[in-house]
Scaffold this motif. Structure first.
Motif, PDB file in Angstrom:
ATOM      1  N   VAL A   1     -14.856 -52.612  -0.301  1.00 27.22           N
ATOM      2  CA  VAL A   1     -14.047 -53.101  -0.727  1.00 27.22           C
ATOM      3  C   VAL A   1     -13.733 -54.127   0.628  1.00 27.22           C
TER       4      VAL A   1
ATOM      5  N   VAL B   1      -7.435 -52.326  -5.345  1.00 22.99           N
ATOM      6  CA  VAL B   1      -8.337 -53.071  -4.446  1.00 22.99           C
ATOM      7  C   VAL B   1      -7.511 -53.331  -2.814  1.00 22.99           C
TER       8      VAL B   1
ATOM      9  N   VAL C   1     -13.294 -52.316  -9.416  1.00 24.54           N
ATOM     10  CA  VAL C   1     -13.709 -51.414  -8.281  1.00 24.54           C
ATOM     11  C   VAL C   1     -14.598 -51.613  -8.048  1.00 24.54           C
TER      12      VAL C   1
ATOM     13  N   SER D   1     -15.225 -46.522  -2.236  1.00 22.93           N
ATOM     14  CA  SER D   1     -14.586 -47.258  -2.309  1.00 22.93           C
ATOM     15  C   SER D   1     -13.631 -48.186  -1.015  1.00 22.93           C
TER      16      SER D   1
END
Length: 239
Positions: free
Chosen positions: A79, A42, A129, A75
């Motif tokens: 995120v 992250v 994730v 991602s």
């Protein structure tokens, strides 16, 4: 004249899918790379998708005079959460001076386009994730009936998967209650295997680079039609 959709791509993994698709679709898909720590974690992903890094990618793409730009990273967009995805796109559009989107937003748009509300997710990421992608989809009104995590730490490792490994990973993580299977990592080479996966599973398969390209074309008013790239690239849903 063919439209030009600039792709901002993190590091190096499966970016060769973009020129391959560009030749197939007769469009221009130039790729600009931005670099960060190649880790599916992250803090690193938040840094990778920061406004400063994306503005740098937009500046690099300016030489191609793109009609639109897309942050080609799932991602590095989800995120930030649903509101963060919108803010990220707005900042990118401002920096580039043209319409913009991201892979996460592309997944949401593709699901809405196809009328799909329940999905299975075959993720390459570590579990924490991958769970954030589930949260993003849930906020967009999509129910995830199953989520698998391959736990692969870096995009470079994902990019080394063979076509057979990609097919096996994806097919093994479908769910009978899912209307579609989602494979969310732009580091994974999936474009050439989508037809085989859809034939095996009997349902649409949406992959990161596939939806990214589709969304980019939609940004410039194109209705992409290329069944070789799967159900999403048919002329209209159900055709």
């Amino acid at each position: 004249m063919s439209p030009t959709i600039g792709m901002i791509y993190p590091d190096h993994a499966a970016e060769d899918e973009y020129p391959w698709a560009a030749a197939l679709l007769d469009v221009e898909l130039p790729v600009a790379h931005i670099y960060g720590t190649d880790l599916h974690a992250v803090p690193e992903l938040l840094d990778l998708g920061s406004p400063e890094r994306l503005a740098g990618g937009a500046a690099e793409l300016a030489q191609y005079e793109p009609d639109a730009v897309v942050w080609a990273c799932t991602s590095g967009s989800f995120v930030y959460g649903p509101k963060g995805v919108e803010d990220q796109i707005a900042a990118l559009a401002g920096a580039a001076g043209v319409p913009a989107s991201s892979t996460s937003a592309a997944f949401a748009a593709a699901l809405e386009h196809l009328g799909i509300t329940t999905v299975a997710v075959a993720a390459s990421y570590p579990h924490d994730v991958a769970s954030l992608f589930v949260d993003f989809l849930d906020a967009a009104g999509t129910r995830v009936v199953s989520m698998s995590s391959a736990g692969i730490d870096t995009a470079a490792e994902v990019g080394q998967l063979t076509p057979k490994q990609v097919i096996d990973l994806a097919a093994a993580n479908d769910h009978p209650d899912a209307q579609a299977l989602l494979v969310p990592d732009t580091a994974m080479r999936t474009l050439a295997v989508v037809p085989e996966l859809e034939a095996r599973l009997g349902k649409p398969v949406l992959t990161a680079n596939q939806v990214t390209i589709w969304q980019g074309l939609r940004l410039v008013g194109e209705t992409p039609s290329m069944p070789q790239l799967g159900t999403l690239f048919r002329a209209k849903p159900g055709s």
